[in-house]
Design a protein around this motif. Structure first.
Motif, PDB file in Angstrom:
ATOM      1  N   ARG A 276     -44.604 -17.538  59.130  1.00 41.83           N
ATOM      2  CA  ARG A 276     -45.140 -16.293  58.575  1.00 41.83           C
ATOM      3  C   ARG A 276     -44.297 -15.746  57.429  1.00 41.83           C
ATOM      4  O   ARG A 276     -44.803 -15.019  56.572  1.00 41.83           O
ATOM      5  N   ASN A 277     -43.004 -16.077  57.422  1.00 43.91           N
ATOM      6  CA  ASN A 277     -42.104 -15.563  56.391  1.00 43.91           C
ATOM      7  C   ASN A 277     -41.712 -16.618  55.363  1.00 43.91           C
ATOM      8  O   ASN A 277     -40.799 -16.401  54.565  1.00 43.91           O
ATOM      9  N   TYR A 278     -42.412 -17.759  55.389  1.00 48.99           N
ATOM     10  CA  TYR A 278     -42.230 -18.809  54.386  1.00 48.99           C
ATOM     11  C   TYR A 278     -40.787 -19.323  54.337  1.00 48.99           C
ATOM     12  O   TYR A 278     -40.267 -19.636  53.270  1.00 48.99           O
ATOM     13  N   TYR A 279     -40.150 -19.419  55.494  1.00 45.63           N
ATOM     14  CA  TYR A 279     -38.794 -19.960  55.553  1.00 45.63           C
ATOM     15  C   TYR A 279     -38.797 -21.461  55.302  1.00 45.63           C
ATOM     16  O   TYR A 279     -39.780 -22.149  55.608  1.00 45.63           O
ATOM     17  N   GLU A 280     -37.691 -21.954  54.766  1.00 45.66           N
ATOM     18  CA  GLU A 280     -37.466 -23.394  54.715  1.00 45.66           C
ATOM     19  C   GLU A 280     -36.917 -23.809  56.077  1.00 45.66           C
ATOM     20  O   GLU A 280     -35.927 -23.260  56.559  1.00 45.66           O
ATOM     21  N   ASP A 281     -37.579 -24.773  56.702  1.00 45.92           N
ATOM     22  CA  ASP A 281     -37.269 -25.170  58.072  1.00 45.92           C
ATOM     23  C   ASP A 281     -36.032 -26.068  58.102  1.00 45.92           C
ATOM     24  O   ASP A 281     -36.123 -27.278  57.895  1.00 45.92           O
ATOM     25  N   VAL A 282     -34.868 -25.460  58.342  1.00 47.35           N
ATOM     26  CA  VAL A 282     -33.598 -26.189  58.400  1.00 47.35           C
ATOM     27  C   VAL A 282     -32.791 -25.640  59.575  1.00 47.35           C
ATOM     28  O   VAL A 282     -32.712 -24.418  59.747  1.00 47.35           O
ATOM     29  N   TYR A 283     -32.204 -26.536  60.359  1.00 47.26           N
ATOM     30  CA  TYR A 283     -31.288 -26.117  61.425  1.00 47.26           C
ATOM     31  C   TYR A 283     -29.929 -26.766  61.201  1.00 47.26           C
ATOM     32  O   TYR A 283     -29.844 -27.944  60.827  1.00 47.26           O
ATOM     33  N   MET A 284     -28.867 -25.998  61.401  1.00 43.89           N
ATOM     34  CA  MET A 284     -27.502 -26.531  61.377  1.00 43.89           C
ATOM     35  C   MET A 284     -26.752 -25.987  62.583  1.00 43.89           C
ATOM     36  O   MET A 284     -26.861 -24.794  62.894  1.00 43.89           O
ATOM     37  N   ASN A 285     -25.992 -26.859  63.256  1.00 46.51           N
ATOM     38  CA  ASN A 285     -25.110 -26.358  64.301  1.00 46.51           C
ATOM     39  C   ASN A 285     -23.857 -25.771  63.651  1.00 46.51           C
ATOM     40  O   ASN A 285     -23.734 -25.728  62.421  1.00 46.51           O
ATOM     41  N   GLY A 286     -22.917 -25.324  64.469  1.00 42.44           N
ATOM     42  CA  GLY A 286     -21.747 -24.660  63.925  1.00 42.44           C
ATOM     43  C   GLY A 286     -20.946 -25.517  62.964  1.00 42.44           C
ATOM     44  O   GLY A 286     -20.534 -25.062  61.892  1.00 42.44           O
ATOM     45  N   ALA A 287     -20.731 -26.772  63.320  1.00 47.91           N
ATOM     46  CA  ALA A 287     -19.941 -27.666  62.465  1.00 47.91           C
ATOM     47  C   ALA A 287     -20.666 -27.945  61.158  1.00 47.91           C
ATOM     48  O   ALA A 287     -20.052 -27.974  60.076  1.00 47.91           O
ATOM     49  N   GLU A 288     -21.979 -28.140  61.232  1.00 51.35           N
ATOM     50  CA  GLU A 288     -22.764 -28.404  60.016  1.00 51.35           C
ATOM     51  C   GLU A 288     -22.790 -27.186  59.104  1.00 51.35           C
ATOM     52  O   GLU A 288     -22.708 -27.313  57.880  1.00 51.35           O
ATOM     53  N   LEU A 289     -22.874 -25.998  59.708  1.00 53.38           N
ATOM     54  CA  LEU A 289     -22.875 -24.769  58.913  1.00 53.38           C
ATOM     55  C   LEU A 289     -21.511 -24.559  58.252  1.00 53.38           C
ATOM     56  O   LEU A 289     -21.442 -24.117  57.092  1.00 53.38           O
ATOM     57  N   THR A 290     -20.453 -24.897  58.953  1.00 53.23           N
ATOM     58  CA  THR A 290     -19.115 -24.806  58.364  1.00 53.23           C
ATOM     59  C   THR A 290     -19.006 -25.703  57.141  1.00 53.23           C
ATOM     60  O   THR A 290     -18.501 -25.282  56.084  1.00 53.23           O
ATOM     61  N   ARG A 291     -19.497 -26.938  57.258  1.00 55.15           N
ATOM     62  CA  ARG A 291     -19.459 -27.870  56.118  1.00 55.15           C
ATOM     63  C   ARG A 291     -20.295 -27.343  54.960  1.00 55.15           C
ATOM     64  O   ARG A 291     -19.892 -27.425  53.789  1.00 55.15           O
ATOM     65  N   HIS A 292     -21.469 -26.812  55.293  1.00 55.52           N
ATOM     66  CA  HIS A 292     -22.360 -26.288  54.249  1.00 55.52           C
ATOM     67  C   HIS A 292     -21.680 -25.178  53.463  1.00 55.52           C
ATOM     68  O   HIS A 292     -21.690 -25.179  52.216  1.00 55.52           O
ATOM     69  N   MET A 293     -21.073 -24.227  54.146  1.00 55.22           N
ATOM     70  CA  MET A 293     -20.444 -23.101  53.456  1.00 55.22           C
ATOM     71  C   MET A 293     -19.213 -23.544  52.671  1.00 55.22           C
ATOM     72  O   MET A 293     -18.934 -23.013  51.589  1.00 55.22           O
ATOM     73  N   THR A 294     -18.501 -24.521  53.194  1.00 54.43           N
ATOM     74  CA  THR A 294     -17.357 -25.069  52.456  1.00 54.43           C
ATOM     75  C   THR A 294     -17.823 -25.748  51.177  1.00 54.43           C
ATOM     76  O   THR A 294     -17.179 -25.624  50.120  1.00 54.43           O
TER      77      THR A 294
END
Length: 313
Positions: A276-294
């Motif tokens: 409904r909010n046109y999100y991009e469907d992506v999931y990251m766990n904690g370690a993956e999110l840490t890598r992404h932000m780095t």
């Protein structure tokens, strides 16, 4: 406290959290981050994913600095959880010259991207991104693009688009994303670089035409709208919606909270919210999110420094 939180999600006989969990939001009630957090809290409650309530605390101000300082100061507290926009968590310490970097937080998971786009009014003569860019090339700074606050993702999108496409827009900063969209709808600017979620009702009502989305692939709810990448511009822009704890929280507590947010992501209610909010469907766990932000930190830092916004408490 940490010991009381040690729980396996499959072994319900073990101790459970002993008191409500605070979900900290860096904006006031009603904004995108607030609505996201309340949606997640409602799913956690309805699906009974935690045996204790979640309590939302809005700590607005300082472009996220007040909330970020609060959470960073709760080191080791598993009952404090920060609702984050991934790029904002990276940007705040760079902008404000604080030491609240990524080492002060424990990422727990990312549930999707609230994607930015380039959009125009339905009555606009520009039917494609190419037409809009061609008009700007022909007359630099003749195309006005509204955005939310300076340094936001809706600023980052046209700013980088100028560099990658070799054009010059006239960027018009507003107080909020909602105001940026209504300014476009009123015909006061030619286009907006805001997030899709800010435009949902207007897109569905046929009042807004989305020329391109800044997603990795086409958004499921808008299958006919190309990505910027399809238009020859490799640019991914959006608010990565997720959660983080303060640093120093026990591994057991982190594992529990990660599993809760993963279950939220997999729930039918969350998938409906993303659609409904046109999100991009992506999931990251904690370690993956840490890598992404780095990985995004150097680009975010360059953007803030290019704007002259670095180290301004």
């Amino acid at each position: 406290m940490a010991a009381s939180f040690a729980v396996s999600v499959t072994a319900q006989a073990q101790p459970l959290p002993a008191k409500p969990i605070e979900l900290i939001v860096h904006t006031g009630p009603g904004g995108g981050s607030d609505i996201f957090t309340r949606t997640v809290a409602d799913i956690i409650s309805r699906e009974k994913l935690l045996p204790v309530p979640t309590v939302i605390q809005n700590k607005a101000g300082g472009g996220g600095l007040i909330a970020q300082n609060y959470v960073a100061g709760r080191r080791g507290d598993p009952y404090t959880v920060f609702a984050i926009a991934s790029s904002l968590l990276v940007a705040v310490p760079i902008r404000n010259g604080t030491d609240n970097g990524l080492d002060k937080f424990q990422p727990l998971g990312l549930l999707g991207f609230d994607i930015n786009c380039i959009a125009v009014r339905a009555e606009s003569p520009y039917r494609t991104l190419k037409e809009l860019l061609d008009a700007t090339r022909a007359a630099p700074k003749s195309i006005n693009i509204s955005m939310g606050s300076v340094g936001s993702s809706s600023h980052y999108l046209p700013f980088r688009l100028e560099q990658l496409a070799g054009v010059r827009f006239n960027l018009v900063s507003m107080k909020s994303g909602a105001e940026a969209v209504t300014t476009m709808l009123g015909g006061h600017v030619h286009a907006s670089g805001e997030q899709l979620a800010e435009m949902t009702q207007y897109i569905e009502a046929g009042k807004v035409r989305v020329l391109a989305v800044a997603a990795q692939k086409r958004v499921a709810a808008l299958p006919n709208v190309p990505t910027l990448k399809e238009s020859g511009i490799d640019l991914h822009v959006g608010a990565g919606r997720g959660f983080a704890s303060p640093a120093g929280v026990s591994r057991e507590a982190v594992a529990l909270l990660e599993s809760v947010f993963e279950k939220v992501y997999k729930s039918a209610a969350w998938r409906d919210y993303m659609r409904r909010n046109y999100y991009e469907d992506v999931y990251m766990n904690g370690a993956e999110l840490t890598r992404h932000m780095t990985e995004i930190k150097p680009d975010v830092e360059r953007f803030i420094r290019d704007l002259g916004l670095a180290n301004k408490p």
